[in-house]
Design a protein around this motif. Structure first.
Motif, PDB file in Angstrom:
ATOM      1  N   ASP A   1      80.415  44.016  30.279  1.00  0.00           N
ATOM      2  CA  ASP A   1      81.358  44.824  29.504  1.00  0.00           C
ATOM      3  C   ASP A   1      82.592  45.144  30.348  1.00  0.00           C
ATOM      4  OD1 ASP A   1      82.470  46.502  27.615  1.00  0.00           O
ATOM      5  OD2 ASP A   1      81.245  48.222  28.180  1.00  0.00           O
ATOM      6  N   LYS A   2      83.373  44.095  30.657  1.00  0.00           N
ATOM      7  CA  LYS A   2      84.521  44.260  31.557  1.00  0.00           C
ATOM      8  C   LYS A   2      85.545  45.244  31.030  1.00  0.00           C
ATOM      9  CE  LYS A   2      85.386  39.737  33.075  1.00  0.00           C
ATOM     10  NZ  LYS A   2      86.336  38.678  33.195  1.00  0.00           N
ATOM     11  N   PHE A   3      85.658  45.319  29.705  1.00  0.00           N
ATOM     12  CA  PHE A   3      86.731  46.124  29.136  1.00  0.00           C
ATOM     13  C   PHE A   3      86.240  47.467  28.580  1.00  0.00           C
ATOM     14  CE2 PHE A   3      88.059  41.730  29.221  1.00  0.00           C
ATOM     15  CZ  PHE A   3      89.360  41.804  29.705  1.00  0.00           C
ATOM     16  N   ASN A   4      85.027  47.857  29.005  1.00  0.00           N
ATOM     17  CA  ASN A   4      84.461  49.158  28.591  1.00  0.00           C
ATOM     18  C   ASN A   4      84.427  49.391  27.081  1.00  0.00           C
ATOM     19  OD1 ASN A   4      83.844  50.046  31.162  1.00  0.00           O
ATOM     20  ND2 ASN A   4      85.966  50.716  31.503  1.00  0.00           N
ATOM     21  N   ASN A   5      83.923  48.414  26.366  1.00  0.00           N
ATOM     22  CA  ASN A   5      83.878  48.525  24.908  1.00  0.00           C
ATOM     23  C   ASN A   5      82.470  48.738  24.360  1.00  0.00           C
ATOM     24  OD1 ASN A   5      86.606  48.223  24.421  1.00  0.00           O
ATOM     25  ND2 ASN A   5      86.490  45.991  24.514  1.00  0.00           N
ATOM     26  N   PHE A   6      81.476  48.788  25.242  1.00  0.00           N
ATOM     27  CA  PHE A   6      80.095  48.776  24.749  1.00  0.00           C
ATOM     28  C   PHE A   6      79.798  49.921  23.776  1.00  0.00           C
ATOM     29  CE2 PHE A   6      75.536  49.936  25.236  1.00  0.00           C
ATOM     30  CZ  PHE A   6      75.025  48.851  24.531  1.00  0.00           C
ATOM     31  N   ASN A   7      80.315  51.111  24.073  1.00  0.00           N
ATOM     32  CA  ASN A   7      80.007  52.241  23.200  1.00  0.00           C
ATOM     33  C   ASN A   7      80.478  52.023  21.774  1.00  0.00           C
ATOM     34  OD1 ASN A   7      78.531  53.717  24.962  1.00  0.00           O
ATOM     35  ND2 ASN A   7      80.321  54.782  25.828  1.00  0.00           N
ATOM     36  N   LYS A   8      81.649  51.374  21.639  1.00  0.00           N
ATOM     37  CA  LYS A   8      82.163  51.097  20.289  1.00  0.00           C
ATOM     38  C   LYS A   8      81.247  50.108  19.575  1.00  0.00           C
ATOM     39  CE  LYS A   8      86.687  51.405  22.118  1.00  0.00           C
ATOM     40  NZ  LYS A   8      87.685  50.516  22.678  1.00  0.00           N
ATOM     41  N   VAL A   9      80.814  49.081  20.315  1.00  0.00           N
ATOM     42  CA  VAL A   9      79.951  48.060  19.727  1.00  0.00           C
ATOM     43  C   VAL A   9      78.600  48.679  19.349  1.00  0.00           C
ATOM     44  CG1 VAL A   9      78.727  45.901  20.257  1.00  0.00           C
ATOM     45  CG2 VAL A   9      81.113  46.190  20.947  1.00  0.00           C
TER      46      VAL A   9
ATOM     47  N   SER B   1      80.184  37.920  16.467  1.00  0.00           N
ATOM     48  CA  SER B   1      81.613  38.104  16.200  1.00  0.00           C
ATOM     49  C   SER B   1      82.051  39.488  16.677  1.00  0.00           C
ATOM     50  CB  SER B   1      81.973  37.824  14.740  1.00  0.00           C
ATOM     51  OG  SER B   1      81.446  38.804  13.946  1.00  0.00           O
ATOM     52  N   LEU B   2      81.117  40.428  16.667  1.00  0.00           N
ATOM     53  CA  LEU B   2      81.409  41.755  17.210  1.00  0.00           C
ATOM     54  C   LEU B   2      81.636  41.674  18.740  1.00  0.00           C
ATOM     55  CD1 LEU B   2      81.423  44.473  15.729  1.00  0.00           C
ATOM     56  CD2 LEU B   2      79.089  44.823  16.498  1.00  0.00           C
ATOM     57  N   PHE B   3      80.755  40.943  19.412  1.00  0.00           N
ATOM     58  CA  PHE B   3      80.924  40.766  20.867  1.00  0.00           C
ATOM     59  C   PHE B   3      82.275  40.119  21.172  1.00  0.00           C
ATOM     60  CE2 PHE B   3      76.048  40.304  21.607  1.00  0.00           C
ATOM     61  CZ  PHE B   3      75.914  41.677  21.480  1.00  0.00           C
ATOM     62  N   HIS B   4      82.602  39.118  20.358  1.00  0.00           N
ATOM     63  CA  HIS B   4      83.866  38.405  20.566  1.00  0.00           C
ATOM     64  C   HIS B   4      85.043  39.364  20.370  1.00  0.00           C
ATOM     65  CE1 HIS B   4      86.693  35.141  20.653  1.00  0.00           C
ATOM     66  NE2 HIS B   4      87.169  35.496  19.481  1.00  0.00           N
ATOM     67  N   GLN B   5      84.988  40.114  19.294  1.00  0.00           N
ATOM     68  CA  GLN B   5      86.071  41.057  18.980  1.00  0.00           C
ATOM     69  C   GLN B   5      86.270  42.061  20.121  1.00  0.00           C
ATOM     70  OE1 GLN B   5      85.130  43.181  15.377  1.00  0.00           O
ATOM     71  NE2 GLN B   5      86.867  44.578  15.624  1.00  0.00           N
ATOM     72  N   TYR B   6      85.172  42.528  20.716  1.00  0.00           N
ATOM     73  CA  TYR B   6      85.287  43.550  21.762  1.00  0.00           C
ATOM     74  C   TYR B   6      85.210  42.977  23.171  1.00  0.00           C
ATOM     75  CZ  TYR B   6      85.261  47.207  18.287  1.00  0.00           C
ATOM     76  OH  TYR B   6      85.605  48.026  17.251  1.00  0.00           O
ATOM     77  N   LYS B   7      85.303  41.657  23.266  1.00  0.00           N
ATOM     78  CA  LYS B   7      85.361  40.991  24.571  1.00  0.00           C
ATOM     79  C   LYS B   7      84.161  41.309  25.463  1.00  0.00           C
ATOM     80  CE  LYS B   7      90.176  39.935  25.202  1.00  0.00           C
ATOM     81  NZ  LYS B   7      89.873  38.685  25.871  1.00  0.00           N
ATOM     82  N   LEU B   8      82.992  41.356  24.861  1.00  0.00           N
ATOM     83  CA  LEU B   8      81.774  41.476  25.665  1.00  0.00           C
ATOM     84  C   LEU B   8      81.333  40.060  25.975  1.00  0.00           C
ATOM     85  CD1 LEU B   8      79.690  44.212  23.797  1.00  0.00           C
ATOM     86  CD2 LEU B   8      81.066  44.465  25.821  1.00  0.00           C
ATOM     87  N   LYS B   9      81.078  39.780  27.240  1.00  0.00           N
ATOM     88  CA  LYS B   9      80.692  38.421  27.609  1.00  0.00           C
ATOM     89  C   LYS B   9      79.170  38.318  27.623  1.00  0.00           C
ATOM     90  CE  LYS B   9      81.783  34.865  30.895  1.00  0.00           C
ATOM     91  NZ  LYS B   9      80.507  34.765  31.642  1.00  0.00           N
ATOM     92  N   VAL B  10      78.671  37.305  26.936  1.00  0.00           N
ATOM     93  CA  VAL B  10      77.224  37.128  26.836  1.00  0.00           C
ATOM     94  C   VAL B  10      76.763  36.153  27.911  1.00  0.00           C
ATOM     95  CG1 VAL B  10      75.347  36.333  25.351  1.00  0.00           C
ATOM     96  CG2 VAL B  10      77.300  37.541  24.358  1.00  0.00           C
ATOM     97  N   ASN B  11      75.869  36.599  28.774  1.00  0.00           N
ATOM     98  CA  ASN B  11      75.424  35.732  29.872  1.00  0.00           C
ATOM     99  C   ASN B  11      74.015  35.180  29.685  1.00  0.00           C
ATOM    100  OD1 ASN B  11      77.789  35.840  31.418  1.00  0.00           O
ATOM    101  ND2 ASN B  11      77.246  37.870  32.175  1.00  0.00           N
TER     102      ASN B  11
END
Ligand code: ADP
Ligand code: ASP
Ligand code: MG
Length: 417
Positions: A355-363, A330-340
């Protein structure tokens, strides 16, 4: 009606635009709806504008002028007469963009992104539509934002299908040549939205679905769908016919020749998709249609670059169970990280993410509180459909393999570059 889509590569300069007109002359131009992307790498150039705008950089004005000049040069190469109204229209669009940059008050990055990046498609279609008319290909320019309605998920908007279908079926007439933009839509307040990078193929599918079109053709700089991206794999082979199922799998794993969202609407109405070369328009290319026997029986190679391999393990050697996994996802979903890719063992859980939207550091910050984490940035994910021993060698030779996963039809390998 037939839908044609021409991407950025096909209209990257004046000779590209001339070629698109000649493709239409060769293949017929009545009863067609033409979807066009931004010219060449304009979307990237506008992303640079956005970056300069957000960072309040001194380069902002220069970056806007670069985009303006690039289009002006194309206009000068296409139209002899500088008094042609297309020059005024294109300039007016750039003036509007500059006005937006001066007057915008919204702090919402994704909203701002869409309002700016959309000028690429607005300008390209203005130029192409005028050029077609100039060459006697009489056409009607449409603002796609009056047809494709979406939610407010800027940069990755979801289509409101019922409303979109109603607008398209009400206003699109047969026996006309239309020119419109890929990639764009509009929200309930009529602000511009975009459907995700490379989303113009999807626009073609949306129109095709709503109109019950005869077919969709996406015109590319390759002969059709090959068994690997020729930029990365040698001796690639053209797939003449593939099923929707196979095409969905290839696109899903990252064969970027077809945007993954394109196939589902077409498959639902069994509308054939052709992937053809804009350089050799009379060659058959690849046809994607219904059928089980059409699967290719040769290995197909797909590469996704710039992936992140993240491994999580529990801090106290407890198992990573459903409850943790659902929290992580749900964290990945919230931060739009795509799981491949996913792989888990008793106390460790690995995912390959984008991490298209550069959110990895927050996650990462959130996850570090609960798990021991390790990760590799900038890894490549290779997928081989219909793999065999030789095919896996093609990928593995001279590379460090970090992870490998095999299912009946598909082998996936993560390598460090
Ligand atoms: P567009 O101009 O429509 O944006 P793209 O550049 O997105 O076109 O798509 C065409 C490119 O897709 C090709 O130049 C090729 O490098 C790449 N590609 C990736 N996978 C494949 C594949 N399996 N077959 C053909 N081309 C592929
Ligand atoms: N111009 C957009 C992009 O480059 C959409 C597209 O070309 O499909 O992402
Ligand atoms: Mg593209």
């Amino acid at each position: 009606m037939k839908i044609f889509k021409f991407g950025g590569a096909s209209v990257k300069d004046a000779s590209g635009v001339k070629n698109v007109a000649s493709v239409l002359e060769k293949t017929g131009h009545e009863n067609k709806l033409i979807i066009i992307s931004a010219m060449g790498k304009t979307t990237n150039a506008l992303e640079e504008v956005i970056k300069n705008y957000v960072e309040k950089s001194n380069e902002l004005n220069a970056s806007v002028q670069d985009v303006r000049k690039y289009h002006q040069q194309i206009l000068l190469d296409l139209f002899k007469d500088e008094d042609h109204e297309v020059f005024f229209e294109v300039n007016a669009h750039f003036d509007d963009l500059e006005y937006f940059l001066r007057s915008n008050k919204s702090p919402n990055y994704n909203f701002v992104y869409d309002q700016i990046v959309s000028y690429g498609e607005i300008v390209s279609t203005t130029i192409v539509s005028h050029y077609f008319n100039y060459k006697g290909l009489k056409n009607t320019w449409l603002d796609v934002r009056n047809f494709i309605k979406t939610d407010v998920t800027y940069r990755d908007a979801n289509v409101h299908w019922d409303q979109t279908e109603l607008l398209i079926t009400k206003k699109i007439e047969k026996n006309t040549l239309y020119v419109t933009q890929g990639f764009l839509g509009s929200d309930p307040n009529n602000f511009t939205t975009t459907l995700g990078r490379e989303g113009s193929d999807y626009t073609a599918a949306i129109f095709a679905y709503c109109l019950g079109a005869e077919s969709v053709t996406i015109w590319k700089d390759v002969p059709g769908v090959l068994n690997g991206d020729p930029r990365y794999f040698e001796d690639t082979i053209l797939l003449n016919q593939i099923s929707y199922r196979e095409a969905i799998e290839l696109a899903f794993y990252g064969a970027s020749v077809i945007h993954p969202k394109t196939l589902q609407p077409l498959q639902r109405k069994e509308i054939p998709l052709f992937v053809k070369s804009f350089i050799n328009p009379l060659l058959p290319g690849t046809s994607v249609s219904k059928g089980l026997d059409l699967e290719p029986h040769l290995p197909c190679y797909i590469i996704k670059k710039n992936q992140l391999l993240l491994s999580l393990s529990s801090l106290d050697f407890s198992f990573i169970m459903e409850e943790h996994i659902s929290e992580i996802f749900s964290l990945f979903h919230q931060y739009k990280l795509k799981v491949n890719l996913i792989q888990n063992s008793a106390i460790s859980f690995s995912v390959c993410i984008e991490d298209k939207f550069n959110n990895f550091n927050k996650v990462k910050e959130v996850l570090e509180k609960k798990f021991k984490i390790s990760y590799n940035e900038n890894v490549s994910l290779y997928t081989i459909r219909h793999f065999n021993v030789d095919a896996s060698k093609v990928v593995e030779t001279n590379k460090t393999v970090l992870l490998k996963q095999v299912s009946r039809e598909t082998m996936q390998i993560i390598t460090k570059e």
